[in-house]
Design an enzyme around this catalytic site. Structure first.
Site, PDB file in Angstrom:
ATOM      1  N   ASP A  85     -16.023  17.730 -44.137  1.00 32.83           N
ATOM      2  CA  ASP A  85     -14.973  18.892 -44.581  1.00 32.83           C
ATOM      3  C   ASP A  85     -13.896  18.407 -44.940  1.00 32.83           C
ATOM      4  OD1 ASP A  85     -14.434  21.550 -44.742  1.00 32.83           O
ATOM      5  OD2 ASP A  85     -14.182  21.897 -42.633  1.00 32.83           O
ATOM      6  N   ASN A  98     -23.333  27.247 -49.323  1.00 31.32           N
ATOM      7  CA  ASN A  98     -22.471  27.090 -50.315  1.00 31.32           C
ATOM      8  C   ASN A  98     -22.877  27.344 -51.565  1.00 31.32           C
ATOM      9  OD1 ASN A  98     -22.258  23.546 -49.025  1.00 31.32           O
ATOM     10  ND2 ASN A  98     -20.861  25.264 -48.765  1.00 31.32           N
TER      11      ASN A  98
HETATM   12  C1  FPP Z   1     -16.690  20.627 -47.613  1.00 29.36           C
HETATM   13  O1  FPP Z   1     -15.139  20.600 -48.107  1.00 29.36           O
HETATM   14  C2  FPP Z   1     -17.457  19.669 -48.649  1.00 29.36           C
HETATM   15  C3  FPP Z   1     -18.602  20.065 -49.250  1.00 29.36           C
HETATM   16  C4  FPP Z   1     -18.867  21.571 -49.102  1.00 29.36           C
HETATM   17  C5  FPP Z   1     -19.289  19.390 -49.799  1.00 29.36           C
HETATM   18  C6  FPP Z   1     -19.354  17.882 -49.510  1.00 29.36           C
HETATM   19  C7  FPP Z   1     -19.706  17.311 -50.727  1.00 29.36           C
HETATM   20  C8  FPP Z   1     -19.528  16.099 -51.081  1.00 29.36           C
HETATM   21  C9  FPP Z   1     -18.431  15.111 -50.198  1.00 29.36           C
HETATM   22  C10 FPP Z   1     -19.517  15.385 -52.506  1.00 29.36           C
HETATM   23  C11 FPP Z   1     -20.994  15.294 -52.809  1.00 29.36           C
HETATM   24  C12 FPP Z   1     -21.815  14.733 -51.940  1.00 29.36           C
HETATM   25  C13 FPP Z   1     -22.667  13.533 -51.878  1.00 29.36           C
HETATM   26  C14 FPP Z   1     -23.517  13.229 -51.059  1.00 29.36           C
HETATM   27  C15 FPP Z   1     -22.709  12.821 -53.323  1.00 29.36           C
HETATM   28  P1  FPP Z   1     -14.539  22.221 -48.520  1.00 29.36           P
HETATM   29  O2  FPP Z   1     -14.810  22.075 -49.929  1.00 29.36           O
HETATM   30  O3  FPP Z   1     -15.450  23.014 -47.690  1.00 29.36           O
HETATM   31  O4  FPP Z   1     -13.290  21.798 -47.790  1.00 29.36           O
HETATM   32  P2  FPP Z   1     -12.115  22.891 -47.627  1.00 29.36           P
HETATM   33  O5  FPP Z   1     -12.834  23.362 -46.239  1.00 29.36           O
HETATM   34  O6  FPP Z   1     -10.866  22.011 -47.444  1.00 29.36           O
HETATM   35  O7  FPP Z   1     -12.055  23.961 -48.662  1.00 29.36           O
END
Ligand code: FPP
Length: 247
Positions: free
Chosen positions: A17, A65
């Protein structure tokens, strides 16, 4: 505190996250946070292997998502494809098996194709496993498992009288995986967000304020150190765990 520290967890699962906030704090678009998050994914896969973690599960995309802005969803799918394309050779070189959990059949075709290729290329490795949770949610997993279980009962393969966690859990996406010993969530949120709810019934949780793009091997080591000091009681008392049975 256990009598002896817990050994290295066999299975670590991570809720990655904080990509969006990481980017915002730097005046960058959210997708830049995800891009940096992919680099963290690559380094943590290596670190987990070096630390002797046999199973690493990463929550890469949840069923919820899809509700994000369309351009962000599209960018995440492109990053996944890019990661799978670029990383397959490294997984093969490092002898890491790739698996996926979730409704992967509903991912875009261009991602599915790379995913299936990477899974096939690494299917014969047994030492270390990387599990990507993709279009994953515990509640949809339960629905899918219940459907498969009901079909097995209807086909006479299982008697409803034999219902037990062992027979039911064989229908979860994680049927061939051990339960996670340790679940880590980055970026200071204290939620499980529909991630491995049943499998984490007895997991230890570590929450760190570090945003995923900044998460390093040292942070993983620190989480494991915290885990090693936890007493895992599985419903028993501390005294029971200390009783050594001699018969
Ligand atoms: C949460 O951060 C993260 C995600 C919803 C996606 C995770 C994806 C990756 C790390 C990249 C792709 C994955 C792989 C395995 C190649 P957020 O966007 O919810 O952060 P925030 O809460 O600060 O908005």
């Amino acid at each position: 505190m256990p009598e002896t520290p817990n050994p290295t967890p066999a299975h670590v699962a991570i809720i990655m996250d904080g990509n969006g906030r990481w980017a915002k704090q730097r005046g960058l678009p959210r997708i830049e946070g995800h891009r940096r998050g992919v680099e963290t994914v690559r380094s943590i896969i290596d670190a987990a292997k070096e630390l002797g973690i046999r199973y690493l599960t990463l929550y890469a995309f949840s069923v919820e998502n899809w509700k994000r802005p369309q351009d962000e969803v599209g960018a995440l799918m492109s990053l996944l494809e890019y990661f799978l394309k670029r990383e397959t050779a490294t997984l093969v070189k490092n002898q890491v098996r790739l698996l996926a959990i979730g409704r992967t059949q509903d991912l875009p075709e261009f991602v599915r194709r790379q995913l299936e290729a990477a899974i096939a290329a690494t299917a014969h490795f047994t030492g270390h496993t990387l599990v990507l949770a993709l279009n994953y949610g515990s509640r949809t997993e339960v629905i899918d498992a219940a459907r498969a279980y009901a079909a097995a009962v209807a086909a006479g393969k299982i008697s409803p009288d034999d219902s037990s966690w062992e027979t039911f859990s064989r229908h979860l996406y994680t049927a061939d995986l051990p339960d996670p010993d340790l679940v880590i969530r980055t970026s200071g949120e204290y939620r499980v967000s529909n991630f491995l709810l049943l499998q984490a019934a007895y997991s230890e949780f570590v929450f760190t304020p570090v945003a995923w793009p900044d998460f390093t091997k040292a942070d993983l080591v620190a989480a494991i150190a915290a885990y090693s000091k936890r007493e895992r009681r599985y419903g028993q008392t501390s005294e029971q765990l200390k009783t050594v049975t001699t018969d």
